[in-house]
Enzyme design. Structure first.
Site, mmCIF file in Angstrom:
data_model
loop_
_atom_site.group_PDB
_atom_site.id
_atom_site.type_symbol
_atom_site.label_atom_id
_atom_site.label_comp_id
_atom_site.label_asym_id
_atom_site.label_seq_id
_atom_site.Cartn_x
_atom_site.Cartn_y
_atom_site.Cartn_z
ATOM 1 N N HIS A 25 47.488 -22.904 44.777
ATOM 2 C CA HIS A 25 47.367 -21.654 44.839
ATOM 3 C C HIS A 25 46.730 -20.773 45.884
ATOM 4 C CE1 HIS A 25 47.482 -17.692 42.084
ATOM 5 N NE2 HIS A 25 46.260 -17.536 43.168
ATOM 6 N N GLU A 26 45.334 -21.262 46.091
ATOM 7 C CA GLU A 26 44.683 -20.836 46.954
ATOM 8 C C GLU A 26 45.109 -21.191 48.516
ATOM 9 O OE1 GLU A 26 42.434 -18.612 46.251
ATOM 10 O OE2 GLU A 26 42.435 -19.169 43.909
ATOM 11 N N GLU A 52 49.181 -12.053 45.801
ATOM 12 C CA GLU A 52 49.444 -13.132 44.689
ATOM 13 C C GLU A 52 50.767 -13.533 44.960
ATOM 14 O OE1 GLU A 52 47.421 -14.223 42.869
ATOM 15 O OE2 GLU A 52 45.796 -12.972 43.335
ATOM 16 N N HIS A 105 47.076 -17.938 49.415
ATOM 17 C CA HIS A 105 46.390 -16.831 49.931
ATOM 18 C C HIS A 105 45.948 -17.117 51.299
ATOM 19 C CE1 HIS A 105 46.068 -14.485 46.342
ATOM 20 N NE2 HIS A 105 45.575 -15.575 45.473
#
Length: 508
Positions: free
Chosen positions: A270-271, A300, A274
């Site tokens: 997930h990170e 997001e 980003h």
């Protein structure tokens, strides 16, 4: 430098000078970001008093740079000039930030920054000790300060809507609420269907104990496989996973639990999403709106795309399960791993460990609570009980501790009220973008299985990252996908995916 005069001997235009000043303000904000990263990752516990003052001072300097008389004059002159589309977009973004920031008293800006820094340490202590009362006074103060901020910006509007625009300036709160409501209406019965399903889905492929050092090493390997640029990034651990930085220096953090190897891995992926977005922004436009990410809904969308549309696919697990088995001596198959990483379990209390479906109910709960706090319809002292009541109502479970309940997220310690809806907005946007990528590139399953992410990454660079904040949210989505933001693609995607996993009846 951001100066863009075509004649080397010509005087800088008002637009050039405007961007030069904006770049200075961006540098101050970037320095504050590094200090905030340090506070959560490496700073000694006793450093909070000084760090609070340091961050407060930088916030004041940034405020002054953005809102002084010279900036106001440059804005007016630049707006009256002959601008091309990109320049007009950059000036639009500076104007939006200027108007918001200029309405706030400097003392309020400093106080919010200082209180947030102190609240972070209080939250970490409160969570570690399962003691909401330690954090409550700071939360109460932050709620009041953010109400003051909203009133300073626009006293005639819903304060929560004003704060929401800090994170998503171009999608209205009404629209966000409609999307959240539609997700709730569609997902609750689907989750109920899944609970009643007799499908034989593997749920225990990752039962056991997993050394956290090995988890970190494996996560580093996965980041390398995904294409993380280690020359411009790093991986650390923190109490709550987050990403910090820009296109020159973007750092990710995650956390590990020896009983849950999936939590740390999915958070890391997930990170990565980003960070990949930040690192893909135009390097030569750092410090200008054209070198900044669009907003948190778009941000997001990038993290949720990599987490869910890549990291939770069977193809991805076919690719990484051999390495996983080497690290952890498991005989789980890729299919078993895929089923386990996608199991729907409404008895999970933790948002960052939630599946794709119940995740949005976690968001709805937070959204409703923080909205009521800011609107004055809920007292801070009532938060734990209301939180627990909503979990019981929406998910049929009740937290036994506040550490697993209202203290689990870091956002309110930063004073970030209005942030949570962007997680769901980003999730629906991620599906829309991924579908558009496959429309252009073809089915990406085989490439994901071969760890060949180049074409997907280039599509995201071309259609999202390179634009910075040039386009408003809906414009950016429409440019990339051919239609404005909608939840349709997401709901079709989850119905197809989880219908196949859990043998659900087809629905229209």
């Amino acid at each position: 430098m951001s100066t863009e005069t075509t004649d080397a001997d010509a005087e800088p235009t008002a637009y050039d000078r405007l961007l030069d000043r904006y770049e200075r303000m961006s540098a101050v904000a970037s320095a504050a970001g590094v200090l905030q990263w340090d506070q959560q990752v490496t700073m000694p516990e006793g450093g909070t008093p000084a760090r609070s003052k340091e961050l407060s001072t930088l916030s004041s300097i940034g405020h002054d740079l953005l809102t002084d008389d010279e900036m106001a004059e440059l804005l007016e002159t630049a707006e009256a000039g002959d601008l091309d589309d990109e320049q007009a977009a950059a000036v639009r973004e500076v104007r939006r930030e200027f108007d918001r920031e200029a309405s706030k008293p400097r003392e309020l800006v400093e106080e919010i920054s200082e209180t947030s820094s102190e609240a972070l340490s209080a939250w970490e202590e409160a969570k570690a000790n399962d003691d909401f009362e330690t954090f409550a006074p700071y939360l109460e103060e932050l709620v009041e300060l953010r109400r003051e901020e909203a009133a300073a910006i626009d006293d005639d509007r819903d304060p929560y809507a004003v704060l929401f625009e800090e994170y998503e300036p171009y999608l209205s709160l009404d629209r966000a609420e409609r999307i959240l409501e539609r997700l709730k209406e569609a997902l609750v019965p689907m989750i109920d269907e899944i609970a009643d399903s007799d499908a034989d889905v593997t749920t225990d492929a990752f039962s056991g104990t997993y050394d956290t050092d090995d988890q970190e090493a494996f996560s580093r390997d996965v980041l390398s496989t995904l294409g993380y640029d280690w020359e411009r990034g790093r991986l650390d651990t923190s109490s709550h996973p987050f990403t910090s930085g820009n296109q020159h220096d973007c750092r990710v953090t995650t956390r590990f639990d020896e009983s849950d190897p999936l939590g740390g891995l999915t958070a890391t992926v997930h990170e990565f999403g980003h960070a990949f977005y930040n690192l893909g922004l135009p390097q030569d436009r750092w410090g200008t709106p054209l070198g900044e990410s669009r907003d948190l809904s778009v941000h997001e969308s990038q993290s949720r795309l990599w987490e869910n549309h890549v990291g939770r696919t069977e193809a991805f697990w076919e690719q990484i399960i051999p390495a996983f088995a080497e690290y952890f001596d498991t005989d789980a198959t890729a299919r078993e791993a895929y089923e386990s990483v996608n199991q729907v379990y409404d008895d999970n209390l933790i948002r960052v460990e939630a599946d794709e479906l119940t995740y949005h109910l976690h968001i709805v709960i937070r959204f409703e609570i923080e909205r009521d706090l800011i609107r004055g319809d809920l007292d801070v002292s009532e938060v734990p009980e209301v939180w627990n009541d909503k979990y019981e109502e929406y998910l049929g479970i009740r937290p036994e501790t506040d550490a697993e309940g209202c203290l689990q997220d870091i956002h309110w310690s930063h004073g970030n009220f209005g942030y949570f809806p962007t997680y769901s907005l980003g999730s629906v946007m991620a599906t829309q973008l991924f579908d558009a990528a496959e429309d252009d590139l073809g089915d990406l399953t085989e490439e994901i299985g071969d760890a060949e992410f180049g074409r997907l990454q280039e599509w995201l660079r071309e259609n999202v990252h390179r634009h910075g904040a040039r386009y408003q949210t809906n414009e950016l989505v429409a440019q990339a996908t051919g239609e404005e933001l909608t939840a349709d693609a997401f709901l079709s995607y989850v119905r197809e995916k989880y219908g196949a996993l859990y043998d659900l009846e087809e629905s229209v």
